[in-house]
Design an enzyme around this catalytic site. Structure first.
Site, PDB file in Angstrom:
ATOM      1  N   HIS A  48      10.329   2.889  -5.230  1.00 19.03           N
ATOM      2  CA  HIS A  48       9.352   2.539  -4.899  1.00 19.03           C
ATOM      3  C   HIS A  48       9.536   3.065  -3.269  1.00 19.03           C
ATOM      4  O   HIS A  48       9.269   2.302  -2.334  1.00 19.03           O
ATOM      5  CB  HIS A  48       9.464   1.016  -4.629  1.00 19.03           C
ATOM      6  CG  HIS A  48       8.085   0.536  -4.251  1.00 19.03           C
ATOM      7  ND1 HIS A  48       6.872   0.953  -4.288  1.00 19.03           N
ATOM      8  CD2 HIS A  48       7.710  -0.738  -3.379  1.00 19.03           C
ATOM      9  CE1 HIS A  48       5.866   0.317  -3.744  1.00 19.03           C
ATOM     10  NE2 HIS A  48       6.476  -0.921  -3.317  1.00 19.03           N
ATOM     11  N   CYS A  80       1.319  -1.470  -0.036  1.00 25.66           N
ATOM     12  CA  CYS A  80       1.884  -0.740  -1.554  1.00 25.66           C
ATOM     13  C   CYS A  80       0.889  -0.170  -2.271  1.00 25.66           C
ATOM     14  O   CYS A  80       1.228   0.606  -3.365  1.00 25.66           O
ATOM     15  CB  CYS A  80       3.144  -1.869  -2.075  1.00 25.66           C
ATOM     16  SG  CYS A  80       4.214  -2.300  -0.857  1.00 25.66           S
TER      17      CYS A  80
END
Lengths: 374, 374
Positions: free
Chosen positions: B322, B85
């Site tokens: 996200h 991420c």
């Protein structure tokens, strides 16, 4: 180069079907051996670049920068780079940028791939993610299929025969016989290659590099010196899909990267003594040698009929093996061995070496020139 | 920084369930808009860094550097970076190295992810490749599970209550209401968050950032100038597995990256006006704010009880969305908008901004400080 970058050391694991290793253990072994060969402390490493293509797809392990950082006591900054089969060469290029930016003085580059736990079908599909998934994959093409098309066209344009093409893999296999890290240690006669199982006409099984496990690592530095330096590091790109190219028998990326690298290194093509070449398929070896200017278009085969420079003394992808993320890093290790006279198949008086690494259908080319001042 | 790096422009697609786009179309849109916002020609771009985590696993498309290079007329050198991420933040860091090395004068960074075509189960499994596949994944942990453990321990150590924790997502959702690019545009009361579906005790659905599609792109340059500059770029790493940490309620990587970034930027913590924070889970937001020194250990919640600086004015991961590879790049876009007074939820008189991007269980942290001289 903006800075003098020395190759302090390098290593590779054996390449092959390594059923006793997982992906991390391959990385562990290559890193430990590279640090030892460089004569540095692990804490001398300021940054890590990992080259890997299929860790998350095939091994369930992404975030390999963080893994590689985990195994060093001081957890230096790390990242993973992917450019399909050029991941290793592009990782070396990224390490050069980190060194030239002065963000790091010593960088570890490690490339690794663990493929033989998956089925051939799964690997063939995963490799196709290096092409255009809509226009290449969806039409049913695989990489052997793509290079089969390339070989057909090349034969049509230049009159290359099937038996001539077999000289390529025959030489690479012969070279690998003395390389203890190679996947294959067997000389194979051209006529055996010409009659091996048909994969994608006209390409046969022994025209294709294998599915391999393995890892390789090098230590590059601007703050510590060694007799071997990187003189040039270039990456070139082209359309990812074969459908967008104007030619399938010449690759713009190899031509561009070679031109820029020769200029940056300030060496002449004739100065190059030894080449580690991206021979993913036999036909690719011929085209790339032509695109690098070592032969005229259509005459690359002459370099295999009457060798006049050392091509793939390690055995190349075909015979040493092709653990994808490791390949471009291992080429630098082999060049370093040649220039420090440590190679099993040593090229006499080698002072300038070239590493040529390709991703996809040559949509990425990473090209490095190394030299010794010893 | 070794060179003055200007942020010339940036853009993002809408984040959310974008069923009308594939991965490439997300990249296309973000790149075109970023180039337009920067007021440059496509051919001004010397290099491309792509941030992506799951293209090959989930979309069957790897080699995204080559893809991004395909869409520009001159096919500049390109690579893909992955750090789970934190891929976006690490890609920005890599671009800084390319600029500081003088290998490029203007670099395009594009981050993208297309996740909603796959099942939640497949995405949850793919995300776990950011952890240690042997010690974390094999024990049955998922990321919500890991951060559930973290939240439990934090509550035990610091006495945080469930209702207090709900203030985090409530603020991020409130901030997103005016952000046209956000996945969610709905204020959510803390009591609704506290009673939403249980995911991994004590974490509930509305503590968790969503699965999103989206892309973001920025143009960084040393040869062209703008009123917004990068003052610091740092990546820090730690053990990839939670099992190897000495604490689960404090993250070494955020602490180290923040310390180094403040020193490089030569700014004080108090100078920072606005933060784009990696709130993958509500509990993570509190810990990271403490680790960056904005609150004492255990008192991060006070920043949500009585806000004294702008945290996630975009809505953050929770409410803006996200799309993994895009997140770290989009944070830079939002900081640039804040500093050029273009943000929908504009922080008054903002002159210094911070982007904080995390990979795995904070095994990677990429931290950037930006400022305006206008």
């Amino acid at each position: 180069m903006q800075e003098t970058i020395s190759v302090l050391g390098g290593s590779q694991t054996k390449f092959g079907e390594l059923w006793g290793y997982d992906l991390k253990e391959l990385i562990d072994e290559a890193v430990a051996d590279a640090i030892r060969s460089a004569g540095i402390m692990p804490t001398d490493i300021d940054a890590i670049v990992v080259a890997n293509m299929m860790g998350s797809d095939v091994n369930g392990q992404g975030h390999l920068g963080a893994y590689a950082s985990s195994i060093l006591p001081h957890h230096p900054p790390a990242l993973r780079v992917e450019a399909a089969c050029a991941s290793g060469g592009v990782a070396i290029h990224t390490a050069c940028a980190l060194l030239e930016s002065n963000r790091a003085g010593t960088v570890l580059v490690v490339g690794a791939e663990k493929l033989t736990d998956a089925s051939n079908e799964d690997i063939t599909k995963a490799i196709m993610s290096a092409g255009d998934n809509e226009r290449d994959s969806a039409s049913g093409l695989t990489f052997p299929g793509i290079f089969g098309l390339v070989a057909n066209r090349y034969m049509y344009e230049h009159g290359l025969t099937r038996d001539q093409l077999s000289l390529v893999s025959a030489l690479h296999h012969k070279n690998a016989v003395t390389n203890p890290y190679a996947q294959f240690h067997k000389e194979i006669a051209p006529e055996v290659i010409s009659t091996s199982a048909l994969v994608a006409d006209p390409l046969r099984l022994l025209d294709c590099s294998p599915i391999s496990d393995g890892a390789a690592a090098v230590i590059l530095s601007t703050t510590k010196s060694s007799p071997v330096q990187l003189l040039a590091s270039h990456v070139a790109n082209d359309h990812i899909s074969l459908a967008d190219r104007t030619s399938v028998t010449s690759f713009m990326t190899t031509r561009n990267a070679m031109e820029r690298a020769l200029e940056e290194a300030n060496v002449k093509r004739e100065d190059i003594d030894v080449i580690e070449l991206h021979d993913c398929f036999s036909i690719a070896a011929l085209i790339h040698m032509e695109d690098m200017g070592f032969a005229e278009a259509g005459r690359g085969i002459e370099l295999y009929q009457e060798p006049r420079l050392a091509v793939n003394p390690s055995g190349g992808l075909k015979a040493c093996g092709h653990p994808i993320g490791a390949t471009g890093v291992k080429q630098i290790v082999d060049c370093w061995k040649q220039l420090t006279k440590k190679a099993p198949n040593q090229t006499k008086d080698a002072t300038v070496a070239l590493a040529h690494n390709i991703g996809g259908v040559a949509a990425t080319c990473a090209l490095h020139i190394l030299a010794t001042n010893a």
